[in-house]
Scaffold this motif. Structure first.
Motif, short mmCIF file in Angstrom:
data_model
loop_
_atom_site.label_atom_id
_atom_site.label_comp_id
_atom_site.label_asym_id
_atom_site.label_seq_id
_atom_site.Cartn_x
_atom_site.Cartn_y
_atom_site.Cartn_z
N TYR A 129 0.81 -1.22 0.00
CA TYR A 129 0.00 0.00 0.00
C TYR A 129 0.85 1.28 0.00
CZ TYR A 129 -4.32 -2.62 0.65
OH TYR A 129 -5.40 -3.46 0.46
N ASN A 136 -6.25 4.72 -1.35
CA ASN A 136 -5.68 4.55 -0.03
C ASN A 136 -6.22 3.30 0.64
OD1 ASN A 136 -8.24 5.39 0.84
ND2 ASN A 136 -7.56 7.47 1.31
N ARG A 137 -5.81 3.06 1.87
CA ARG A 137 -6.21 1.86 2.59
C ARG A 137 -7.63 2.07 3.12
NH1 ARG A 137 -0.40 1.78 5.58
NH2 ARG A 137 -1.10 3.91 5.88
N GLU A 166 -9.52 7.24 -3.23
CA GLU A 166 -9.20 8.19 -2.16
C GLU A 166 -10.35 9.17 -1.89
OE1 GLU A 166 -5.19 10.61 -0.92
OE2 GLU A 166 -5.81 10.65 -3.03
#
Length: 273
Positions: A129, A136-137, A166
């Motif tokens: 990542y 994003n995570r 995101e």
């Protein structure tokens, strides 16, 4: 007494985190102890009762090949609290002899002499990542939906994470998690939640981790012993927009997207309309 203690210890050691079924190990996270049916099951699945500090906090069906969760299931119990900053992995995805509780990558490296390469054969790792562009995570089970620090920390396992757009993660999806859920759960005694991701055709980390095409969520709320209500949402993972659905509409869409058997996310006691 000593013999009883030894026997109890053996039984506990045999009760691993990566389990054979949710029904036999952590059914409490599903309405009427009924997980989603097998229409969502990937080719290489792992059933994880997410264990942290000797307590199960939620359940995750994990796709070992795509290195993303299929879904995470939990009880909605929001409370204010500090957001964790520690990311964890699942040792028992490597093998059943390793700890059943989630750990930091460096703990496995230093205390168990497991290489990062070996960890990464079985699940996503932090390196996957790094340096993301527009992603994003994204939590399936968000830390803000939990009432204590241990439960919030438990959501920071990479088996509960997908590469999420995101803007979607920080805007429309966040609005659903915080505002819509809070509004919809007014009057609920218990709210069972299943949040998932539909695999897509694209990958990050040089083909290691799948980028889902859709993110979805569903909930079944117990108002009292006789009355329940449900709702659901779905979002394309490249748009900052969440579509509100009935539970039936979401199950219809997932049935079409997966192209397998009819999808059922909850026991029939949860209304579809």
């Amino acid at each position: 007494l000593l013999l009883l203690q030894v026997l109890a210890s053996c039984l506990w050691l045999g009760h691993s985190e990566v389990v054979t079924s949710f029904e036999s190990s952590c059914p409490q996270f599903f309405f009427r102890k009924t997980p989603p049916n097998e229409a969502l099951k990937p080719e290489n699945p792992a059933w994880i009762c997410q264990l942290y500090k000797n307590q199960y906090h939620f359940a995750t069906l994990y796709d070992r090949s795509r290195r993303i969760p299929v879904y995470s299931a939990y009880l909605y119990q929001p409370a204010s609290g500090k957001r964790p900053n520690t990311w964890l992995v699942e040792p028992q995805l490597i093998g059943p002899t390793y700890p059943k509780t989630m750990e930091r990558e460096r703990t496995l490296l230093n205390d168990f002499n497991i290489s990062l390469e070996e960890i990464g054969k079985h699940q996503a790792v932090l390196q996957d990542y790094k340096n993301l562009m527009g992603l994003n995570r994204g939590h399936l089970n968000p830390s803000s939906h939990h009432s204590d620090s241990n439960s919030r920390t438990a959501t920071f396992t990479l088996t509960n994470i997908v590469p999420q757009n995101e803007k979607l993660n920080g805007d429309a999806w966040k609005n659903y998690e915080q505002q819509t859920m809070n509004r919809n759960t007014q009057g609920c005694n218990n709210t069972y939640v299943v949040v998932g991701a539909v695999p897509g055709n694209n990958y990050i980390a040089k083909g290691r981790v799948n980028k889902p095409s859709y993110i979805w969520a569903s909930a079944c709320c117990e108002v009292d012993t006789k009355h329940r209500k449900t709702w659901a949402v779905i979002a394309e993972n490249d748009r900052d927009k969440v579509q509100l659905l009935t539970l039936e509409e979401l199950e219809d869409m997932l049935t079409q997207l997966y192209g397998r058997n009819r999808v059922s996310l909850f026991d029939r006691g949860c209304p579809r309309k």
